[in-house]
Design an enzyme around this catalytic site. Structure first.
Site, PDB file in Angstrom:
ATOM      1  N   HIS A 192      -6.199 -12.770   3.357  1.00  0.00           N
ATOM      2  CA  HIS A 192      -6.119 -11.573   2.511  1.00  0.00           C
ATOM      3  C   HIS A 192      -7.305 -11.468   1.556  1.00  0.00           C
ATOM      4  CE1 HIS A 192      -1.955 -10.182   3.450  1.00  0.00           C
ATOM      5  NE2 HIS A 192      -1.908 -11.403   3.950  1.00  0.00           N
TER       6      HIS A 192
ATOM      7  N   ASP B  46     -13.399  -8.617  -3.991  1.00  0.00           N
ATOM      8  CA  ASP B  46     -11.977  -8.467  -3.672  1.00  0.00           C
ATOM      9  C   ASP B  46     -11.822  -8.347  -2.163  1.00  0.00           C
ATOM     10  OD1 ASP B  46      -9.259  -8.097  -4.232  1.00  0.00           O
ATOM     11  OD2 ASP B  46      -9.671  -6.621  -5.801  1.00  0.00           O
TER      12      ASP B  46
HETATM   13  P1  ADQ Z   1      -4.153  -9.002  -5.169  1.00  0.00           P
HETATM   14  O1  ADQ Z   1      -5.329  -9.800  -5.647  1.00  0.00           O
HETATM   15  O2  ADQ Z   1      -2.865  -9.248  -5.862  1.00  0.00           O
HETATM   16  O3  ADQ Z   1      -3.925  -9.192  -3.579  1.00  0.00           O
HETATM   17  P2  ADQ Z   1      -4.374  -5.972  -5.022  1.00  0.00           P
HETATM   18  O4  ADQ Z   1      -4.604  -5.654  -3.610  1.00  0.00           O
HETATM   19  O5  ADQ Z   1      -5.220  -5.148  -5.957  1.00  0.00           O
HETATM   20  O6  ADQ Z   1      -4.649  -7.464  -5.389  1.00  0.00           O
HETATM   21  O7  ADQ Z   1      -2.883  -5.682  -5.555  1.00  0.00           O
HETATM   22  C1  ADQ Z   1      -1.759  -5.980  -4.861  1.00  0.00           C
HETATM   23  C2  ADQ Z   1      -0.532  -5.188  -5.410  1.00  0.00           C
HETATM   24  O8  ADQ Z   1      -0.161  -5.599  -6.729  1.00  0.00           O
HETATM   25  C3  ADQ Z   1      -0.753  -3.686  -5.461  1.00  0.00           C
HETATM   26  O9  ADQ Z   1       0.279  -3.078  -4.737  1.00  0.00           O
HETATM   27  C4  ADQ Z   1      -0.664  -3.318  -6.941  1.00  0.00           C
HETATM   28  O10 ADQ Z   1      -0.020  -2.087  -7.190  1.00  0.00           O
HETATM   29  C5  ADQ Z   1       0.137  -4.454  -7.524  1.00  0.00           C
HETATM   30  N1  ADQ Z   1      -0.340  -4.638  -8.893  1.00  0.00           N
HETATM   31  C6  ADQ Z   1      -1.591  -4.957  -9.276  1.00  0.00           C
HETATM   32  N2  ADQ Z   1      -1.661  -4.955 -10.633  1.00  0.00           N
HETATM   33  C7  ADQ Z   1      -0.435  -4.611 -11.081  1.00  0.00           C
HETATM   34  C8  ADQ Z   1       0.131  -4.388 -12.379  1.00  0.00           C
HETATM   35  N3  ADQ Z   1      -0.654  -4.467 -13.451  1.00  0.00           N
HETATM   36  N4  ADQ Z   1       1.430  -4.074 -12.488  1.00  0.00           N
HETATM   37  C9  ADQ Z   1       2.188  -3.934 -11.392  1.00  0.00           C
HETATM   38  N5  ADQ Z   1       1.710  -4.084 -10.141  1.00  0.00           N
HETATM   39  C10 ADQ Z   1       0.423  -4.422  -9.986  1.00  0.00           C
HETATM   40  C11 ADQ Z   1      -4.539  -9.929  -2.489  1.00  0.00           C
HETATM   41  C12 ADQ Z   1      -6.064  -9.792  -2.371  1.00  0.00           C
HETATM   42  C13 ADQ Z   1      -6.443  -8.321  -2.274  1.00  0.00           C
HETATM   43  C14 ADQ Z   1      -5.721  -7.665  -1.096  1.00  0.00           C
HETATM   44  C15 ADQ Z   1      -4.220  -7.948  -1.155  1.00  0.00           C
HETATM   45  C16 ADQ Z   1      -3.499  -7.465   0.106  1.00  0.00           C
HETATM   46  O11 ADQ Z   1      -6.708 -10.393  -3.507  1.00  0.00           O
HETATM   47  O12 ADQ Z   1      -7.852  -8.180  -2.100  1.00  0.00           O
HETATM   48  O13 ADQ Z   1      -5.908  -6.256  -1.158  1.00  0.00           O
HETATM   49  O14 ADQ Z   1      -3.980  -9.355  -1.281  1.00  0.00           O
HETATM   50  O15 ADQ Z   1      -4.047  -8.018   1.277  1.00  0.00           O
END
Ligand code: ADQ
Length: 472
Positions: free
Chosen positions: A153, A360
């Site tokens: 991911h 990311d």
């Molecule tokens: P993450 O690093 O967690 O995931 P991201 O893809 O931006 O990053 O977010 C994942 C989920 O968390 C989103 O659905 C978002 O809405 C939710 N989220 C983020 N901040 C939040 C907040 N402040 N409050 C509530 N919800 C929040 C990892 C990788 C990413 C990749 C994903 C999926 O780091 O690059 O996109 O996995 O593969």
């Protein structure tokens, strides 16, 4: 039909009233279509680790506890103090120790034991993310011959960075024990192909043979998407709720939004500095914009994370101290998570979405922001070119997050962008979302892995994939 075993660090056991996590949303269609067994850590620490099984419909969820030492060495240690920083190009933050590495291998072996007890010969195994890179190797050592796929991911850096990881020469080649290794972008897949060419001398054509000589390990690109239409509908409803309307009433101008876990990869301090440059260059836009940054804390046991929490607080305080008036504060910094529904409404209410990670894998916030917009009057997405999402989102305002003046300039441009340009860009971005909806993501991966057939199918993404120049 074969069962699909999903293995990930955390398991989203369905419980009434809990918000679904990111991986559960991504796997929703897979969990509906196949009989799945999802196995991973329970989230609990105990001296005598238990394994519990829950069932929901035809799916089951197997969760196992970790010992306190396992948690420290495997999770806080090797996964989050070595792999996370290095895979996000931050060699300077990596803290390698052999003890953590052995804890990481121990937990991978523990998961392999749990899995081996349960697998039938025709089951398919799908492993998720950097916590579990050597799992296929541990399974092969236990005689497992099933088809096993892996999806990363987060980004995979170039071989020049990977090779600085002390145990890279055993860990990265262990991916060769999978039948299929999937990445978010062609750039990540190319980095892996370059690593194999450079470190192992493997010819970088796309069906390279690694492992025991009988299996072919293949590489594919499977960018994670979101449930676009559903998110769009949810945002339309949520924007009318009291919470969102109160936020809008409480600010004098337009809303700009950032939503991230508190993580150095997300670039929150650099983003605040860019906003400061914007405020200093554009006094005429003061009190026409309020920047809402929603950032729940994560991994606070790790030093860099708690230090960053302090520096972000200090930066937000400095900006408000310098620019606030009695009727306006330029930054609202919120340290708690919000529900998906509330976020959807806030995205829709925002004129600008600021998504500027330093690096990311994909970044689903960028995709959710676009899905949430009103197509008649859409907000503008400012997106880091170093987010995986940038490879599908050429019509966003793409920025270099290391250049605060450029990001500040993009904020000004977004604030002044005419409606027809906003609509044009949004239509392109929304079309990109529809081309790659999450409903098909699991299927694309499992079909490529060969679930339910004798042979793995050709992978479109691979056929399109051109290895970068300079690889033998
Ligand atoms: P993450 O690093 O967690 O995931 P991201 O893809 O931006 O990053 O977010 C994942 C989920 O968390 C989103 O659905 C978002 O809405 C939710 N989220 C983020 N901040 C939040 C907040 N402040 N409050 C509530 N919800 C929040 C990892 C990788 C990413 C990749 C994903 C999926 O780091 O690059 O996109 O996995 O593969």
């Amino acid at each position: 039909m074969a069962r699909v075993f999903i293995i990930s660090n955390r398991v989203a056991v369905p419980k009434a009233g809990l918000q679904p996590g990111g991986l559960e949303v991504a796997l929703k269609a897979t969990l509906k279509k196949h009989t799945c067994v999802w196995l991973g850590w329970s989230g609990e620490l105990s001296d005598l680790p238990r394994t519990q099984t829950f069932t929901a419909g035809r799916n089951s969820y197997v969760v196992t506890d970790l010992g306190a030492e396992d948690f420290e060495e495997y999770y806080n240690g090797f996964a989050n103090r070595v792999l996370w920083p290095i895979f996000h190009y931050r060699l300077d933050l990596a803290e390698f120790s052999r003890r953590d590495l052995s804890g990481y291998l121990r937990v991978n072996n523990q998961f392999a034991e749990e899995l081996t007890k349960r697998l039938r010969p025709d089951d398919v195994v799908w492993v998720h993310d950097y916590h579990l890179i050597p799992l296929a190797k541990a399974l092969r050592e236990r005689g497992v011959r099933n088809r096993i796929g892996f999806f990363l991911h987060i980004p995979l850096p170039p071989p020049e960075i990977l090779a600085a990881m002390p145990n890279h020469d055993t860990l990265i080649p262990a991916l060769g024990d999978y039948d299929l290794v999937g990445f978010q972008t062609d750039g990540d897949a190319a980095n892996f192909a370059r690593y194999l060419a450079r470190e192992l001398g493997t010819p970088a054509h796309m069906s390279m043979r690694l492992g025991d000589g009988e299996r072919a390990m293949r590489i594919g690109t499977f960018p994670v998407g979101i449930e676009t239409a559903e998110f769009h509908r949810m945002a339309g409803r949520s924007v009318r709720t009291q919470l969102v309307q109160q936020v809008l009433k409480s600010i004098p101008g337009a809303l700009m939004i950032g939503v991230d876990r508190l993580d150095y990869s997300k670039g929150i301090p650099a983003r605040l500095e860019a906003y400061e440059r914007f405020l200093s260059a554009h006094p005429e836009l003061h009190d026409k914009i309020t920047y809402l940054q929603i950032t729940p804390k994560s991994r606070s046991q790790i030093k860099e994370y708690s230090e960053m929490a302090e520096s972000v607080n200090a930066l937000a305080g400095r900006i408000n101290g310098t620019y606030s008036s009695v009727t306006w504060a330029p930054v609202r910094y919120v340290n708690r998570p919000y529900s998906r529904t509330a976020l959807a409404g806030l995205y829709r209410a925002a004129k600008v979405g600021l998504v500027t990670p330093m690096r990311d894998g994909m970044n689903l916030v960028a995709k959710e922001f676009v899905a949430a917009q009103d197509e008649e009057d859409p907000g503008v997405l400012i997106l880091s070119r170093f987010a995986g999402a940038a490879s599908e989102f050429g019509s966003a305002l793409l920025v270099n997050p290391y250049d605060p003046d450029a990001v500040g300039g993009a904020i000004a441009r977004a604030m002044m962008m005419p409606l027809d340009e906003r609509r044009r860009r949004h239509a392109d971005l929304y079309a990109a979302l529809l081309r790659n909806d999450i409903a098909d993501w699991g299927d694309k991966f499992l079909v490529a892995l060969g679930a339910g057939s004798d042979k793995p199918r050709a992978i479109d993404a691979l056929q399109d994939f051109v290895p970068p120049a300079g690889i033998a």
